[in-house]
Motif scaffolding. Structure first.
Motif, PDB file in Angstrom:
ATOM      1  N   GLN A  97      70.072  60.601 -37.565  1.00 27.03           N
ATOM      2  CA  GLN A  97      70.250  62.034 -37.418  1.00 27.03           C
ATOM      3  C   GLN A  97      70.983  62.300 -36.109  1.00 27.03           C
ATOM      4  N   LYS A 122      67.045  68.081 -29.092  1.00 25.84           N
ATOM      5  CA  LYS A 122      66.953  68.508 -30.495  1.00 25.84           C
ATOM      6  C   LYS A 122      67.327  67.319 -31.372  1.00 25.84           C
ATOM      7  N   GLY A 124      68.053  66.209 -35.114  1.00 25.76           N
ATOM      8  CA  GLY A 124      68.336  66.647 -36.470  1.00 25.76           C
ATOM      9  C   GLY A 124      68.027  68.117 -36.680  1.00 25.76           C
ATOM     10  N   ASN A 125      67.217  68.407 -37.703  1.00 26.34           N
ATOM     11  CA  ASN A 125      66.864  69.782 -38.039  1.00 26.34           C
ATOM     12  C   ASN A 125      65.559  70.244 -37.403  1.00 26.34           C
ATOM     13  N   TYR A 127      62.971  71.620 -34.480  1.00 28.89           N
ATOM     14  CA  TYR A 127      63.121  72.606 -33.419  1.00 28.89           C
ATOM     15  C   TYR A 127      63.439  71.905 -32.101  1.00 28.89           C
ATOM     16  N   ARG A 217      75.047  73.947 -29.695  1.00 27.04           N
ATOM     17  CA  ARG A 217      74.469  73.858 -31.021  1.00 27.04           C
ATOM     18  C   ARG A 217      72.951  74.007 -30.965  1.00 27.04           C
TER      19      ARG A 217
END
Length: 229
Positions: A97, A122, A124-125, A127, A217
């Motif tokens: 990731q 952070k 991957g997806n 928090y 990001r």
């Protein structure tokens, strides 16, 4: 997995580079005291160089031991504290990731950047998570590496990369505190730090792109740090 991924990022961030042509033989003073231009981090800047928010640089990274290819991107994504501090975001892709680390430093690109004050990670997806600087120091000692030992200036040369051809690249070769032989090259036309190419016994790293328009990001409010299950 978390500690290994974060360690890799900070290993790269702390790789020694050169910011000038004069090099001091021996361990020398700490970077903040040195007049030689030796820098301990690829986040170090060329003296007098100012950068716009959104400037970015990207590298291909090859792990010789694991025979694995990755990409490393460094972006200047914002200022705070009345312009006295800078947000830098480091992204590593090519693993399971994308791993991103956003760090707040005292100072600005184009001036001497001091120690980090905040760090957010952070994976991957998940928090984003806040990391206390003292905790970062304990987990990631490589970010505080000393300058190269007995560096030797290499003759200027032309280096061809996916990001273009760089004539008159300045290089140095030496040993890091762990005894690994390091060879590095810089060039004045590279954004942010001038860092062009790096190689040691474990990693090979070369510039593949640079530009403007980068944005952070990591946008959500970070939660307290915890190890994902």
């Amino acid at each position: 997995m978390l500690q290994r991924a974060v360690f890799l990022i900070f290993l790269l961030v702390s790789t020694s580079s050169i910011a000038g042509k004069k090099l001091t033989v021996g361990k020398g003073p700490l970077p903040s005291q040195s007049k030689s231009g030796i820098a301990t981090s690829i986040l170090a800047k060329i003296p007098g160089k100012r950068e716009k928010i959104g400037s970015w640089i990207e590298y291909s990274l090859y792990d010789k031991q694991k025979q694995k290819k990755m990409k490393l991107k460094i972006a200047f994504v914002g200022r705070t504290d009345g312009g006295r501090s800078s947000w830098m975001e480091i992204s590593v892709s090519g693993m399971n990731q994308v791993i991103r680390v956003k760090m707040l430093f005292e100072g600005n690109p184009g001036a001497k950047m001091k120690n980090p004050k905040k760090a957010i990670i952070k994976m991957g997806n998940l928090y984003p998570m806040s990391m206390a600087v003292p905790k970062t120091k304990k987990m990631l000692p490589m970010i505080y590496r000393q300058p190269m030992i007995k560096p030797v200036i290499l003759s200027p040369r032309t280096i061809k990369t996916p990001a273009g051809e760089f004539k008159g690249a300045t290089g140095a070769k030496g040993i890091d505190p762990g005894g690994n032989v390091i060879e590095i090259y810089n060039h004045k036309n590279i954004r942010l730090n001038g860092f062009l190419k790096f190689e040691d016994s474990r990693f090979k790293m070369v510039l593949i792109g640079q530009g403007e328009g980068a944005r952070s990001r990591i946008k959500q409010k970070p939660v307290p740090f915890s190890v994902p299950h």
